[in-house]
Design a protein around this motif. Sequence first.
Motif, PDB file in Angstrom:
ATOM      1  N   SER A 119       1.060  -1.284  -0.023  1.00 18.14           N
ATOM      2  CA  SER A 119      -0.345   0.303  -0.383  1.00 18.14           C
ATOM      3  C   SER A 119       1.326   1.392   0.003  1.00 18.14           C
ATOM      4  O   SER A 119       2.704   1.152   0.621  1.00 18.14           O
ATOM      5  CB  SER A 119      -1.092  -0.355   0.585  1.00 18.14           C
ATOM      6  N   VAL A 120       0.554   2.101  -0.436  1.00 16.89           N
ATOM      7  CA  VAL A 120       1.286   3.671  -0.280  1.00 16.89           C
ATOM      8  C   VAL A 120       0.785   4.566   1.065  1.00 16.89           C
ATOM      9  O   VAL A 120       0.576   6.076   1.208  1.00 16.89           O
ATOM     10  CB  VAL A 120       0.493   4.554  -1.591  1.00 16.89           C
ATOM     11  N   ASN A 121       0.577   4.391   1.975  1.00 16.75           N
ATOM     12  CA  ASN A 121       0.179   4.491   3.055  1.00 16.75           C
ATOM     13  C   ASN A 121       1.694   5.401   4.212  1.00 16.75           C
ATOM     14  O   ASN A 121       2.792   4.821   3.189  1.00 16.75           O
ATOM     15  CB  ASN A 121       0.384   3.571   4.487  1.00 16.75           C
ATOM     16  N   GLN A 122       1.570   6.122   4.891  1.00 20.60           N
ATOM     17  CA  GLN A 122       2.909   6.588   4.609  1.00 20.60           C
ATOM     18  C   GLN A 122       4.224   5.579   5.935  1.00 20.60           C
ATOM     19  O   GLN A 122       5.062   6.252   5.075  1.00 20.60           O
ATOM     20  CB  GLN A 122       2.744   7.590   6.833  1.00 20.60           C
ATOM     21  N   ASN A 123       4.419   5.074   5.685  1.00 22.03           N
ATOM     22  CA  ASN A 123       4.992   4.431   6.203  1.00 22.03           C
ATOM     23  C   ASN A 123       5.591   2.970   5.343  1.00 22.03           C
ATOM     24  O   ASN A 123       6.078   2.461   5.762  1.00 22.03           O
ATOM     25  CB  ASN A 123       4.785   3.556   7.695  1.00 22.03           C
ATOM     26  N   GLY A 124       4.181   2.840   4.413  1.00 23.64           N
ATOM     27  CA  GLY A 124       4.583   1.450   3.297  1.00 23.64           C
ATOM     28  C   GLY A 124       4.761   0.138   3.990  1.00 23.64           C
ATOM     29  O   GLY A 124       5.376  -0.569   3.779  1.00 23.64           O
ATOM     30  N   ASP A 125       3.808   0.135   5.194  1.00 19.22           N
ATOM     31  CA  ASP A 125       4.256  -1.138   6.079  1.00 19.22           C
ATOM     32  C   ASP A 125       3.280  -1.923   6.157  1.00 19.22           C
ATOM     33  O   ASP A 125       3.127  -3.227   6.600  1.00 19.22           O
ATOM     34  CB  ASP A 125       4.374  -0.857   7.699  1.00 19.22           C
ATOM     35  N   HIS A 126       2.244  -1.943   5.057  1.00 19.06           N
ATOM     36  CA  HIS A 126       0.777  -2.788   4.842  1.00 19.06           C
ATOM     37  C   HIS A 126       1.123  -3.382   3.193  1.00 19.06           C
ATOM     38  O   HIS A 126       1.536  -2.483   2.465  1.00 19.06           O
ATOM     39  CB  HIS A 126      -0.152  -1.740   5.250  1.00 19.06           C
TER      40      HIS A 126
END
Length: 457
Positions: A119-126
């Motif tokens: 995913s492109v969430n803030q941390n990129g950890d999903h």
Amino acid sequence: MKIQTLKRSVNSIERECIGDMRRESRNLQPQYHPMQRAREYTRAVTAAKLDRMFAKPLLGNLGNGHMDAVTCSAVSRRSLLPLVSGSVDGQIKLWDLATRKQVSEINAHSRPVTGLAFSVNQNGDHFYSCGEDGLMHLWSIHPSMSSTDGGPAQHGPMATWRTAGSFKSLDHHWFDPQFATASDDAVQVWSPERSTPLQTFSDLWGSEDSVTTVRYNPAERNLLAQCSADRGIGLHDTRTASCLKKTILKMRSNDLQWNPMEAMNFVVANEDYNAYMFDMRKLDAPTRIYKGHTSAVMAVSWSPTGREFCSGSYDRTVRIFAVNGGNSRDIYHTKRMQRIFTVQYTMDSSFIISGSDDSNLRLWKSKASEPLGQKTAREEASLQYRQALIQRYQHLPEIKSIHKSRKVPKVIKKQAAQTVIMKESADRKQANRVKYDRKGQYKFEAERKKAVVKQVD
């Protein structure tokens, strides 16, 4: 009376450190260097030989690999280190690329894993995963559940989606929190906040074949590209929920990837042993054909620079192609590596990860002879000088034979020779048809036009 004298700064003639080279003044006028070209040519031959001597691309395996064939993999667009891979037995493994060790293992699906995407969430950890069991899960790279038997913490799905058939491919949007899937008979757009798809493209130009690949465009936010089992390549507009255009090739495409720097272009991996570059504005013919493989091309991956891409094939080799070249600039293979189903470039474009049928993930250097680690200024200058020499004299026979030579397995060499014979025979037959045709039924056709059967709007 004034006398003009030469005056030099002390810093221009003295060394800063004892280890520095002494500065010398040279006259660079050509009349004083009659043997300059001969010396450069000798250095170019030496540079080409050194380039091949130090070409050792394979860095090693990632851990102990999987228990079954590796089917897919994904790297994060926001970070360099995390890598996830899926296999036929439904397992997903997380890897640390810095140490080449396994971080954790997830029993995610009951059937083969067919798609992975960060995913492109803030941390990129999903990241998301989908499989042939009709399930799609959202995971975190950090363990979320404590073990019941006192062992290490385990991973649990953060969310789950279900479809009636099976998922064939998965891709996440480059900017927005949404993702797209390819299933048995439709392309679906999902939101992580809803359990049902936002959009469903089921009327795929009258075709009922399975969609095998779906990819978001990196620049145009509302553009989707898909490959289907009916040999088609199609474009979808999610803004108007409409199908734009579709082109039918002679054989089926196994993978599709957009160029991250030139977002109007994409490359497809085809069953006819070739990779094709298309411009989305004109799908009636490919803009370039990339040849070299001797079996079906299964996967492609672009370098983040957009200047080259790598491909993995059923012939058990990884090839690297320059975007402006038709033949591969390098070929990677090992004795034990089997059919390759997935390839990935790291986000610094320095390494390539390949996953194959022998259940292993291998880490390669994108430039086979480039040394690892930090280089001094003198080493960097020396490497650039040698590469410039090879580039300048690469058309000469001696340097060309050294620079282009690659040792390939005997099977691939025989298959390549057989392919050349078959192509020459087909061309000779077509030439005879045109020569002795009285009705004007036959004519010569461009190589790029042969790949496309028809275009559907």
